[in-house]
Motif scaffolding. Structure first.
Motif, PDB file in Angstrom:
ATOM      1  N   LEU A   1     -21.548 105.254  78.375  1.00  0.00           N
ATOM      2  CA  LEU A   1     -21.311 104.597  77.154  1.00  0.00           C
ATOM      3  C   LEU A   1     -21.762 103.424  76.918  1.00  0.00           C
ATOM      4  O   LEU A   1     -21.954 102.815  75.831  1.00  0.00           O
ATOM      5  CB  LEU A   1     -19.650 104.227  77.366  1.00  0.00           C
ATOM      6  N   GLY A   2     -22.566 102.857  77.983  1.00  0.00           N
ATOM      7  CA  GLY A   2     -23.330 101.702  77.813  1.00  0.00           C
ATOM      8  C   GLY A   2     -23.184 100.438  78.776  1.00  0.00           C
ATOM      9  O   GLY A   2     -21.768  99.992  78.832  1.00  0.00           O
ATOM     10  N   GLU A   3     -24.067 100.143  79.689  1.00  0.00           N
ATOM     11  CA  GLU A   3     -23.847  99.144  80.786  1.00  0.00           C
ATOM     12  C   GLU A   3     -23.594  97.811  80.249  1.00  0.00           C
ATOM     13  O   GLU A   3     -23.341  96.818  80.912  1.00  0.00           O
ATOM     14  CB  GLU A   3     -24.770  98.976  81.673  1.00  0.00           C
ATOM     15  N   ASP A   4     -23.653  97.528  78.708  1.00  0.00           N
ATOM     16  CA  ASP A   4     -23.302  96.256  78.312  1.00  0.00           C
ATOM     17  C   ASP A   4     -21.857  96.146  78.012  1.00  0.00           C
ATOM     18  O   ASP A   4     -21.441  95.167  77.603  1.00  0.00           O
ATOM     19  CB  ASP A   4     -24.216  96.087  76.889  1.00  0.00           C
ATOM     20  N   ILE A   5     -20.922  97.261  78.079  1.00  0.00           N
ATOM     21  CA  ILE A   5     -19.738  96.962  78.267  1.00  0.00           C
ATOM     22  C   ILE A   5     -19.215  96.226  79.231  1.00  0.00           C
ATOM     23  O   ILE A   5     -19.608  96.140  80.449  1.00  0.00           O
ATOM     24  CB  ILE A   5     -18.871  98.365  78.074  1.00  0.00           C
ATOM     25  N   ASP A   6     -18.109  95.396  78.875  1.00  0.00           N
ATOM     26  CA  ASP A   6     -17.496  94.411  79.902  1.00  0.00           C
ATOM     27  C   ASP A   6     -16.413  95.329  80.751  1.00  0.00           C
ATOM     28  O   ASP A   6     -15.742  96.109  80.182  1.00  0.00           O
ATOM     29  CB  ASP A   6     -16.557  93.265  79.198  1.00  0.00           C
ATOM     30  N   LEU A   7     -17.027  95.378  82.297  1.00  0.00           N
ATOM     31  CA  LEU A   7     -16.069  96.254  83.174  1.00  0.00           C
ATOM     32  C   LEU A   7     -15.629  95.096  84.134  1.00  0.00           C
ATOM     33  O   LEU A   7     -16.717  94.549  84.772  1.00  0.00           O
ATOM     34  CB  LEU A   7     -16.842  97.318  83.667  1.00  0.00           C
ATOM     35  N   GLN A   8     -14.450  95.206  84.229  1.00  0.00           N
ATOM     36  CA  GLN A   8     -13.762  94.335  85.444  1.00  0.00           C
ATOM     37  C   GLN A   8     -12.990  95.149  86.175  1.00  0.00           C
ATOM     38  O   GLN A   8     -12.349  96.213  85.822  1.00  0.00           O
ATOM     39  CB  GLN A   8     -13.012  93.245  84.649  1.00  0.00           C
ATOM     40  N   TYR A   9     -13.189  94.757  87.610  1.00  0.00           N
ATOM     41  CA  TYR A   9     -12.293  95.346  88.663  1.00  0.00           C
ATOM     42  C   TYR A   9     -11.108  94.418  88.916  1.00  0.00           C
ATOM     43  O   TYR A   9     -11.125  93.099  89.025  1.00  0.00           O
ATOM     44  CB  TYR A   9     -13.255  95.604  89.986  1.00  0.00           C
ATOM     45  N   ILE A  10      -9.923  95.137  89.003  1.00  0.00           N
ATOM     46  CA  ILE A  10      -8.538  94.249  88.877  1.00  0.00           C
ATOM     47  C   ILE A  10      -7.803  94.948  89.937  1.00  0.00           C
ATOM     48  O   ILE A  10      -7.486  96.105  90.116  1.00  0.00           O
ATOM     49  CB  ILE A  10      -7.882  94.475  87.669  1.00  0.00           C
ATOM     50  N   ASP A  11      -7.581  94.048  91.309  1.00  0.00           N
ATOM     51  CA  ASP A  11      -6.821  94.590  92.232  1.00  0.00           C
ATOM     52  C   ASP A  11      -5.312  95.041  91.945  1.00  0.00           C
ATOM     53  O   ASP A  11      -4.910  95.935  92.565  1.00  0.00           O
ATOM     54  CB  ASP A  11      -6.771  93.220  93.407  1.00  0.00           C
ATOM     55  N   ALA A  12      -4.841  94.389  90.868  1.00  0.00           N
ATOM     56  CA  ALA A  12      -3.199  94.450  90.554  1.00  0.00           C
ATOM     57  C   ALA A  12      -3.178  96.123  90.006  1.00  0.00           C
ATOM     58  O   ALA A  12      -2.311  96.429  90.141  1.00  0.00           O
ATOM     59  CB  ALA A  12      -3.138  93.657  89.658  1.00  0.00           C
ATOM     60  N   LEU A  13      -4.248  96.635  89.727  1.00  0.00           N
ATOM     61  CA  LEU A  13      -4.117  98.052  89.045  1.00  0.00           C
ATOM     62  C   LEU A  13      -4.101  98.922  90.094  1.00  0.00           C
ATOM     63  O   LEU A  13      -3.501 100.167  90.056  1.00  0.00           O
ATOM     64  CB  LEU A  13      -5.469  98.313  88.040  1.00  0.00           C
ATOM     65  N   TYR A  14      -4.411  98.418  91.358  1.00  0.00           N
ATOM     66  CA  TYR A  14      -4.134  99.321  92.488  1.00  0.00           C
ATOM     67  C   TYR A  14      -2.925  99.107  93.262  1.00  0.00           C
ATOM     68  O   TYR A  14      -2.142 100.129  93.756  1.00  0.00           O
ATOM     69  CB  TYR A  14      -5.210  99.106  93.508  1.00  0.00           C
ATOM     70  N   THR A  15      -2.497  97.979  93.330  1.00  0.00           N
ATOM     71  CA  THR A  15      -1.147  97.534  93.898  1.00  0.00           C
ATOM     72  C   THR A  15      -0.056  97.148  92.983  1.00  0.00           C
ATOM     73  O   THR A  15       1.017  97.277  93.684  1.00  0.00           O
ATOM     74  CB  THR A  15      -1.604  96.374  94.803  1.00  0.00           C
ATOM     75  N   GLY A  16      -0.382  97.250  91.927  1.00  0.00           N
ATOM     76  CA  GLY A  16       0.769  96.883  90.969  1.00  0.00           C
ATOM     77  C   GLY A  16       1.550  98.076  90.329  1.00  0.00           C
ATOM     78  O   GLY A  16       1.198  99.219  90.496  1.00  0.00           O
ATOM     79  N   SER A  17       2.573  97.855  89.936  1.00  0.00           N
ATOM     80  CA  SER A  17       3.759  98.731  89.160  1.00  0.00           C
ATOM     81  C   SER A  17       3.080  98.824  87.750  1.00  0.00           C
ATOM     82  O   SER A  17       2.191  98.260  87.193  1.00  0.00           O
ATOM     83  CB  SER A  17       4.911  98.119  89.135  1.00  0.00           C
ATOM     84  N   MET A  18       3.820  99.846  87.003  1.00  0.00           N
ATOM     85  CA  MET A  18       3.529  99.945  85.697  1.00  0.00           C
ATOM     86  C   MET A  18       3.746  98.635  84.838  1.00  0.00           C
ATOM     87  O   MET A  18       2.944  98.473  83.860  1.00  0.00           O
ATOM     88  CB  MET A  18       4.635 101.220  85.105  1.00  0.00           C
TER      89      MET A  18
END
Length: 178
Positions: free
Chosen positions: A77-94
């Motif tokens: 899609l393009g490496e200029d897209i802002d991509l952030q890694y978020i721990d809470a998406l692994y550990t968190g609830s809906m």
């Protein structure tokens, strides 16, 4: 994928591609995609590009299998897209997923790359159980990408008015397995 009226907000919900079982002594967090999963990630990235998908922001779980799912998307899609890694998406609830959606509702579009059951629970919350059952009778498959349009930007405490615009699956005609 162009509607006659642009949505007020567009959410892309992507469940990570198929992964292998944890090896003895391996943490769940470190599970990698299996061969099928790597192929699914490439297919869904190409399908997303073919449909003109380009989110303003990608929020991705820090788990290895989610990062491996995000990589082909980022490259395609393009490496200029802002991509952030978020721990809470692994550990968190809906609820964490919903809070991240709300916190980024000032954008035109957001992609969440995460895990079940949270992805499916958010999908159900946005579209309702009856619609979710009709659309995904066997649950939210690996590497499925839902494009959900909102008639108004999502905000905490407000009723979310959303509809499914598109559902992309990594293999045409095959709903995938959980």
């Amino acid at each position: 994928m162009q509607d006659s009226v642009a949505p007020a907000f567009r959410l892309f919900l992507l469940r990570h591609a198929r992964s292998g079982w944890a090896l003895p002594g391996q943490r769940d967090f470190d599970r990698t995609l299996d061969d099928t999963g790597f192929a699914e990630a490439e297919l869904i990235a190409q399908s997303a590009a073919d449909h003109g998908i380009r989110p303003d922001l990608i929020l991705c779980s820090t788990a290895v299998r989610c990062r491996q799912t995000a990589e082909p998307l980022y490259r395609t899609l393009g490496e200029d897209i802002d991509l952030q890694y978020i721990d809470a998406l692994y550990t968190g609830s809906m609820n964490v997923y919903a809070e991240l959606l709300d916190a980024n509702s000032s954008l035109a579009s957001l992609m969440l790359i995460g895990h079940n059951p949270m992805i499916e629970e958010l999908f159900r919350r946005l579209l309702g159980d009856a619609a979710a059952d009709r659309i995904l009778a066997d649950g939210y498959p690996p590497a499925a990408l839902a494009v959900i349009d909102f008639s108004a930007p999502p905000s905490a405490g407000a009723r979310w008015l959303a509809r499914l615009s598109t559902l992309l699956l990594p293999v045409p005609g095959e709903p995938g397995r959980s």
